[in-house]
Design a protein around this motif. Sequence first.
Motif, PDB file in Angstrom:
ATOM      1  N   PHE A 247       1.033  -1.252  -0.152  1.00 10.69           N
ATOM      2  CA  PHE A 247       0.007   0.066  -0.104  1.00 10.69           C
ATOM      3  C   PHE A 247       0.592   1.517  -0.379  1.00 10.69           C
ATOM      4  O   PHE A 247       2.069   1.670   0.634  1.00 10.69           O
ATOM      5  N   VAL A 248       0.852   1.911  -0.755  1.00  8.43           N
ATOM      6  CA  VAL A 248       1.179   3.710  -1.383  1.00  8.43           C
ATOM      7  C   VAL A 248       0.137   5.171  -1.206  1.00  8.43           C
ATOM      8  O   VAL A 248      -1.097   4.261  -1.555  1.00  8.43           O
ATOM      9  N   LEU A 249       1.105   5.880  -0.457  1.00  2.29           N
ATOM     10  CA  LEU A 249       0.128   7.082  -0.518  1.00  2.29           C
ATOM     11  C   LEU A 249       0.721   8.264  -0.849  1.00  2.29           C
ATOM     12  O   LEU A 249       2.087   8.811  -0.068  1.00  2.29           O
ATOM     13  N   SER A 250       0.358   8.742  -1.802  1.00  3.06           N
ATOM     14  CA  SER A 250       1.500  10.144  -2.671  1.00  3.06           C
ATOM     15  C   SER A 250       0.704  11.083  -1.634  1.00  3.06           C
ATOM     16  O   SER A 250       0.052  11.051  -1.501  1.00  3.06           O
ATOM     17  N   LEU A 251       1.286  11.963  -1.355  1.00  5.24           N
ATOM     18  CA  LEU A 251       1.996  13.259   0.010  1.00  5.24           C
ATOM     19  C   LEU A 251       1.902  13.837  -0.491  1.00  5.24           C
ATOM     20  O   LEU A 251       1.835  15.113  -0.506  1.00  5.24           O
ATOM     21  N   HIS A 252       1.537  14.498  -2.743  1.00  6.12           N
ATOM     22  CA  HIS A 252       1.337  15.532  -3.455  1.00  6.12           C
ATOM     23  C   HIS A 252       0.667  16.408  -3.029  1.00  6.12           C
ATOM     24  O   HIS A 252       0.961  17.979  -2.953  1.00  6.12           O
ATOM     25  N   GLN A 253      -1.164  16.578  -2.493  1.00  2.00           N
ATOM     26  CA  GLN A 253      -2.162  17.118  -1.588  1.00  2.00           C
ATOM     27  C   GLN A 253      -1.083  17.787  -0.429  1.00  2.00           C
ATOM     28  O   GLN A 253      -0.841  17.213   0.120  1.00  2.00           O
ATOM     29  N   SER A 254      -2.612  18.573  -0.364  1.00  6.83           N
ATOM     30  CA  SER A 254      -2.576  19.487   0.851  1.00  6.83           C
ATOM     31  C   SER A 254      -2.675  18.735   2.385  1.00  6.83           C
ATOM     32  O   SER A 254      -3.020  17.460   1.605  1.00  6.83           O
ATOM     33  N   TYR A 255      -2.294  18.953   3.239  1.00  8.97           N
ATOM     34  CA  TYR A 255      -2.664  18.260   4.710  1.00  8.97           C
ATOM     35  C   TYR A 255      -4.222  18.006   4.821  1.00  8.97           C
ATOM     36  O   TYR A 255      -4.982  16.486   5.135  1.00  8.97           O
ATOM     37  N   GLU A 256      -4.633  18.969   4.343  1.00  9.44           N
ATOM     38  CA  GLU A 256      -5.668  18.954   4.627  1.00  9.44           C
ATOM     39  C   GLU A 256      -7.318  18.082   3.777  1.00  9.44           C
ATOM     40  O   GLU A 256      -8.003  17.288   3.692  1.00  9.44           O
TER      41      GLU A 256
END
Length: 302
Positions: A128-137
């Motif tokens: 499982f992977v999660l892209s962190l490019h978005q804002s924290y909100e």
Amino acid sequence: MHGQQIIYLTRKQVNDDLWNACIESSSNGLIYAYTWYMDAMADNWDALVFNNYEVVMPLPWRKKWNIYYLYQPFLTAQLGVFGNNLTLELFASFLDAIPKKFSYWDFSLNHQNLFKTPEFPIYQRDNFVLSLHQSYENLYGSYRDNIKRNIKKSQGYGCTTTTDISIDAIIELTKLQPDTSEKDFENFKTLFQVLKEKGLAKTYGILSKQDELIASAVFLFSHNRAYYILVGNHPNGRTLGASHALIDSFIKDHSGQNLLLDFEGSDIRNLAFFYSSFGAVEEKYAAIKLNRLPWWVRWMKT
């Protein structure tokens, strides 16, 4: 392959600079395949190399009862064939080129080795992977409600996040989980110190209101990935939402970056649900298990 050959090299014959340059530039490059990572975590390893290190494959091995076998080293989630523009033909040729002296294989490949080969028993594993490019909100908005509840629970109990946890403290918590040798931990500790000096490793911890370490993790960095790699949780933290808070803190600190949080699994249903609850998505990868052992030991490995 137009006359080009895959050659087998012992570890001493591997050119570290050319090898690491290949791993660095590969579309499926991962931290585990660098020479310095393999040197730290594998008991022994040799290699297959194609076309002057254009494509490579590490072969971690052990020997028992005069039998050589390929295995997956501790804290080394994915290996396999690394390079660009991989094809089924080239991938199968690498497996064909593994020396016959390795009569038993049980190791993971990687997320770009998912080829169907009739000659070899390739199967899928779950990551499982999660892209962190978005804002924290936005990232927080994708959490399942149970994750949000546990984060608030942790805050309500007065738990706090720290990024100054020693590797020894994390290892001590990890030892509460079974089936890991002291040597494996010492090897990783040595590797961690090297990576920390290079700025490629961070530790996170959750402290209870009484300043007890109740959740901890090591994160390593390469190829725009953050690997959630060594996790130590105290039983007291289970009811306080500590592990939920730890991952949330990491996500908050690294949101908006070109970074993929790699959870390194899992085939275990409960863990898969836990990771997906942060908004992580499946990234399948390949693995292989092959038994060519002599008849007199084959039954021990079936």
